[in-house]
Design a protein around this motif. Structure first.
Motif, PDB file in Angstrom:
ATOM      1  N   PRO A   1     -11.170 -12.457   6.539  1.00 27.19           N
ATOM      2  CA  PRO A   1     -10.247 -13.555   6.240  1.00 27.19           C
ATOM      3  C   PRO A   1     -10.101 -13.859   4.757  1.00 27.19           C
ATOM      4  O   PRO A   1      -9.011 -14.232   4.311  1.00 27.19           O
ATOM      5  CB  PRO A   1     -10.842 -14.746   7.001  1.00 27.19           C
ATOM      6  CG  PRO A   1     -12.211 -14.356   7.396  1.00 27.19           C
ATOM      7  CD  PRO A   1     -12.248 -12.882   7.443  1.00 27.19           C
ATOM      8  N   ILE A   2     -11.163 -13.674   3.983  1.00 23.98           N
ATOM      9  CA  ILE A   2     -11.082 -13.945   2.548  1.00 23.98           C
ATOM     10  C   ILE A   2     -10.167 -12.924   1.876  1.00 23.98           C
ATOM     11  O   ILE A   2      -9.291 -13.267   1.077  1.00 23.98           O
ATOM     12  CB  ILE A   2     -12.474 -13.920   1.892  1.00 23.98           C
ATOM     13  CG1 ILE A   2     -13.478 -14.753   2.693  1.00 23.98           C
ATOM     14  CG2 ILE A   2     -12.385 -14.385   0.443  1.00 23.98           C
ATOM     15  CD1 ILE A   2     -13.090 -16.189   2.885  1.00 23.98           C
ATOM     16  N   GLU A   3     -10.366 -11.665   2.221  1.00 22.21           N
ATOM     17  CA  GLU A   3      -9.533 -10.615   1.652  1.00 22.21           C
ATOM     18  C   GLU A   3      -8.080 -10.762   2.097  1.00 22.21           C
ATOM     19  O   GLU A   3      -7.150 -10.517   1.312  1.00 22.21           O
ATOM     20  CB  GLU A   3     -10.070  -9.232   2.052  1.00 22.21           C
ATOM     21  CG  GLU A   3     -11.364  -8.849   1.356  1.00 22.21           C
ATOM     22  CD  GLU A   3     -11.222  -8.873  -0.157  1.00 22.21           C
ATOM     23  OE1 GLU A   3     -10.173  -8.411  -0.671  1.00 22.21           O
ATOM     24  OE2 GLU A   3     -12.141  -9.350  -0.828  1.00 22.21           O
ATOM     25  N   PHE A   4      -7.870 -11.183   3.344  1.00 25.41           N
ATOM     26  CA  PHE A   4      -6.497 -11.339   3.805  1.00 25.41           C
ATOM     27  C   PHE A   4      -5.823 -12.517   3.118  1.00 25.41           C
ATOM     28  O   PHE A   4      -4.619 -12.478   2.851  1.00 25.41           O
ATOM     29  CB  PHE A   4      -6.430 -11.502   5.328  1.00 25.41           C
ATOM     30  CG  PHE A   4      -5.021 -11.374   5.844  1.00 25.41           C
ATOM     31  CD1 PHE A   4      -4.426 -10.132   5.938  1.00 25.41           C
ATOM     32  CD2 PHE A   4      -4.280 -12.501   6.190  1.00 25.41           C
ATOM     33  CE1 PHE A   4      -3.106 -10.000   6.371  1.00 25.41           C
ATOM     34  CE2 PHE A   4      -2.979 -12.386   6.631  1.00 25.41           C
ATOM     35  CZ  PHE A   4      -2.383 -11.127   6.724  1.00 25.41           C
ATOM     36  N   ALA A   5      -6.577 -13.556   2.814  1.00 30.92           N
ATOM     37  CA  ALA A   5      -6.009 -14.669   2.061  1.00 30.92           C
ATOM     38  C   ALA A   5      -5.525 -14.196   0.695  1.00 30.92           C
ATOM     39  O   ALA A   5      -4.432 -14.571   0.235  1.00 30.92           O
ATOM     40  CB  ALA A   5      -7.045 -15.778   1.905  1.00 30.92           C
ATOM     41  N   ARG A   6      -6.326 -13.351   0.035  1.00 32.35           N
ATOM     42  CA  ARG A   6      -5.923 -12.789  -1.256  1.00 32.35           C
ATOM     43  C   ARG A   6      -4.643 -11.961  -1.101  1.00 32.35           C
ATOM     44  O   ARG A   6      -3.720 -12.053  -1.922  1.00 32.35           O
ATOM     45  CB  ARG A   6      -7.028 -11.889  -1.820  1.00 32.35           C
ATOM     46  CG  ARG A   6      -8.243 -12.599  -2.356  1.00 32.35           C
ATOM     47  CD  ARG A   6      -9.068 -11.657  -3.212  1.00 32.35           C
ATOM     48  NE  ARG A   6     -10.312 -12.271  -3.658  1.00 32.35           N
ATOM     49  CZ  ARG A   6     -11.493 -12.099  -3.086  1.00 32.35           C
ATOM     50  NH1 ARG A   6     -11.598 -11.302  -2.015  1.00 32.35           N
ATOM     51  NH2 ARG A   6     -12.571 -12.692  -3.548  1.00 32.35           N
TER      52      ARG A   6
END
Length: 257
Positions: free
Chosen positions: A154-159
């Motif tokens: 989820p963190i990478e997808f937010a980026r």
């Protein structure tokens, strides 16, 4: 100057307003139009309305409902549910909605974020990340009312969503949805550190203190809630409420502190 926003989130199913716990245990709580009228009177900062059936059923957005909500709403309105194309987003914006949110469609076809940004502007594109804790630690993205696990961080997808043109990211904790025992601040801090666009957190708010803790930890963000603005007391009686002007000013002071 940006300020912390206090945002009620209304869930719609079969045309009625519902509240959930951990994305289940639906409870009917009334008519969404009536809720909008009450929030108008309380001078709400912003409103999120999500049709939680549309994506699961593969249905088009309910444009008639959206038009009725937008016509009644006197605050900025964000709509989500069933949006799979930039053309749909443009049509929804044409009905008087300020922001359009996407979740499953963004995960399945991330380029949709860029297509929507081109059509309606990045400031109107909101990507919602429904996130659940994994048994052995960490978090995973989920879609379709939490029923489908996604092999994306989820963190990478937010980026990635920000890079593709999203103007806002909403982090929704499935585990805390409707539990009213505080936000997942550990997750929110990770996302806040990863993106520069406006961020809203959802899932778990049960008191003004929870919101104050969030803005102290995260700075200028949107603090969204459903149950907190709909239920009152141990027996969860339905009573739509909002923060007073004094409470909102006090919340804003937490950012300054």
């Amino acid at each position: 100057m940006l300020r912390a926003r206090v945002v009620p989130c209304l869930l719609v199913r079969n045309g009625g307003l519902v509240k959930t716990r951990r994305f289940g245990e639906d409870k009917y709580v009334g008519d969404p139009i009536n809720a909008v009228r009450i929030f108008n009177e309380k001078e709400v900062d912003e409103l999120i309305v999500a049709d939680i059936d549309a994506t699961v059923k593969g249905a088009e957005p309910n444009y008639t409902m959206i038009e009725s909500l937008a016509a009644e709403c006197r605050m900025p309105l964000c709509y989500g549910g069933g949006v799979t194309s930039a053309e749909q987003a443009k049509r929804i914006m044409g009905l008087g909605v300020e922001k359009v949110s996407i979740s499953a469609a963004a995960v399945e076809r991330p380029e949709l974020i860029s297509e929507m940004a081109e059509q309606v502007g990045s400031q109107s594109v909101v990507v919602v990340l429904d996130v659940k804790k994994k048994t052995l630690g960490g978090h995973q993205l989920r879609t379709h009312n939490g029923s489908r696990a996604v092999k994306l961080d989820p963190i990478e997808f937010a980026r990635r969503a920000e890079a593709l043109g999203a103007g806002e990211v909403v982090i929704n904790s499935i585990d805390r949805d409707g539990m009213m025992d505080g936000y997942d601040l550990a997750l929110a801090k990770q996302v806040r550190a990863a993106v520069e666009v406006p961020m809203t957190i959802l899932g778990g708010a049960g008191s003004i203190a929870n919101m104050e803790a969030a803005v102290r930890a995260l700075g200028t963000v949107g603090v969204a809630a459903g149950s907190f603005f709909v239920f009152k007391g141990t027996y969860r009686a339905v009573l739509i409420s909002y923060l007073s002007r004094e409470q909102r000013l006090a919340l804003q002071e937490q950012v300054a502190a």
